[in-house]
Design a protein around this motif. Structure first.
Motif, PDB file in Angstrom:
ATOM      1  N   MET A   1       0.813  -1.196   0.000  1.00 32.84           N
ATOM      2  CA  MET A   1       0.000   0.000   0.000  1.00 32.84           C
ATOM      3  C   MET A   1       0.857   1.262   0.000  1.00 32.84           C
ATOM      4  N   ASP A   2       2.066   1.152   0.542  1.00 34.08           N
ATOM      5  CA  ASP A   2       2.934   2.322   0.558  1.00 34.08           C
ATOM      6  C   ASP A   2       3.287   2.756  -0.866  1.00 34.08           C
ATOM      7  N   ARG A   3       3.564   1.779  -1.720  1.00 40.19           N
ATOM      8  CA  ARG A   3       3.888   2.108  -3.113  1.00 40.19           C
ATOM      9  C   ARG A   3       2.686   2.756  -3.802  1.00 40.19           C
ATOM     10  N   LEU A   4       1.495   2.236  -3.578  1.00 41.26           N
ATOM     11  CA  LEU A   4       0.278   2.817  -4.160  1.00 41.26           C
ATOM     12  C   LEU A   4       0.081   4.246  -3.661  1.00 41.26           C
ATOM     13  N   ARG A   5       0.331   4.467  -2.388  1.00 40.82           N
ATOM     14  CA  ARG A   5       0.228   5.817  -1.821  1.00 40.82           C
ATOM     15  C   ARG A   5       1.235   6.761  -2.489  1.00 40.82           C
ATOM     16  N   ARG A   6       2.451   6.265  -2.715  1.00 42.95           N
ATOM     17  CA  ARG A   6       3.470   7.098  -3.370  1.00 42.95           C
ATOM     18  C   ARG A   6       3.042   7.464  -4.799  1.00 42.95           C
ATOM     19  N   PHE A   7       2.432   6.519  -5.507  1.00 43.00           N
ATOM     20  CA  PHE A   7       1.925   6.845  -6.843  1.00 43.00           C
ATOM     21  C   PHE A   7       0.855   7.929  -6.763  1.00 43.00           C
ATOM     22  N   ALA A   8      -0.035   7.815  -5.806  1.00 45.21           N
ATOM     23  CA  ALA A   8      -1.120   8.786  -5.668  1.00 45.21           C
ATOM     24  C   ALA A   8      -0.615  10.171  -5.291  1.00 45.21           C
ATOM     25  N   VAL A   9       0.409  10.229  -4.443  1.00 52.66           N
ATOM     26  CA  VAL A   9       0.947  11.505  -3.982  1.00 52.66           C
ATOM     27  C   VAL A   9       1.893  12.110  -5.018  1.00 52.66           C
ATOM     28  N   ASN A  10       2.599  11.243  -5.777  1.00 51.90           N
ATOM     29  CA  ASN A  10       3.533  11.675  -6.812  1.00 51.90           C
ATOM     30  C   ASN A  10       4.621  12.593  -6.266  1.00 51.90           C
ATOM     31  N   PRO A  11       5.417  12.103  -5.298  1.00 52.80           N
ATOM     32  CA  PRO A  11       6.506  12.932  -4.770  1.00 52.80           C
ATOM     33  C   PRO A  11       7.592  13.132  -5.830  1.00 52.80           C
ATOM     34  N   PRO A  12       8.431  14.144  -5.669  1.00 52.53           N
ATOM     35  CA  PRO A  12       9.491  14.401  -6.659  1.00 52.53           C
ATOM     36  C   PRO A  12      10.423  13.210  -6.889  1.00 52.53           C
ATOM     37  N   SER A  13      10.584  12.359  -5.909  1.00 53.50           N
ATOM     38  CA  SER A  13      11.505  11.227  -6.043  1.00 53.50           C
ATOM     39  C   SER A  13      10.867   9.999  -6.703  1.00 53.50           C
ATOM     40  N   LEU A  14       9.608  10.080  -7.110  1.00 51.87           N
ATOM     41  CA  LEU A  14       8.916   8.906  -7.648  1.00 51.87           C
ATOM     42  C   LEU A  14       9.617   8.350  -8.888  1.00 51.87           C
TER      43      LEU A  14
END
Length: 109
Positions: A1-14
């Motif tokens: 779920m952390d990876r899915l959250r990162r996709f949703a947030v789209n941080p600069p480091s993605l």
């Protein structure tokens, strides 16, 4: 779920994170998924060639590659599948319409 959250947030480091783990699914599954995405977006013939080569190199059979069309038809629609079929056939080294100009059933194109 952390990876899915990162996709949703789209941080600069993605983008950097994705470069570190481009084959999270494994090479065979990832190559088949890329083919499905290519069908969905209506990709160009040369891209089919490179992705089919990638899938075969990763262990996918021609039958499994063709099955991608069946797997995505409910999502992308039949017209997209009909458009993709000859491109996929060429990438697999097949001429669906033969040298005689027919559609394989004896009916001229």
């Amino acid at each position: 779920m952390d990876r899915l959250r990162r996709f949703a947030v789209n941080p600069p480091s993605l983008e950097l994170d994705l470069e570190r783990d481009p084959e999270a699914l494994g090479p065979r599954t990832a190559s088949i998924a890329r083919l499905a995405a290519l069908v969905a977006v209506g990709g160009a013939v040369p891209t089919y060639g490179s992705l089919v080569d990638e899938a075969v190199s990763a262990g996918a059979t021609p039958a499994e590659i063709v099955d991608v069309l069946t797997a995505v038809v409910a999502v992308v629609g039949l017209p997209r599948i009909v458009a993709a079929a000859p491109k996929l056939a060429l990438a697999l080294g097949q001429d669906l319409f033969g040298d005689d100009g027919s559609d394989g059933s004896g009916t001229p194109r």
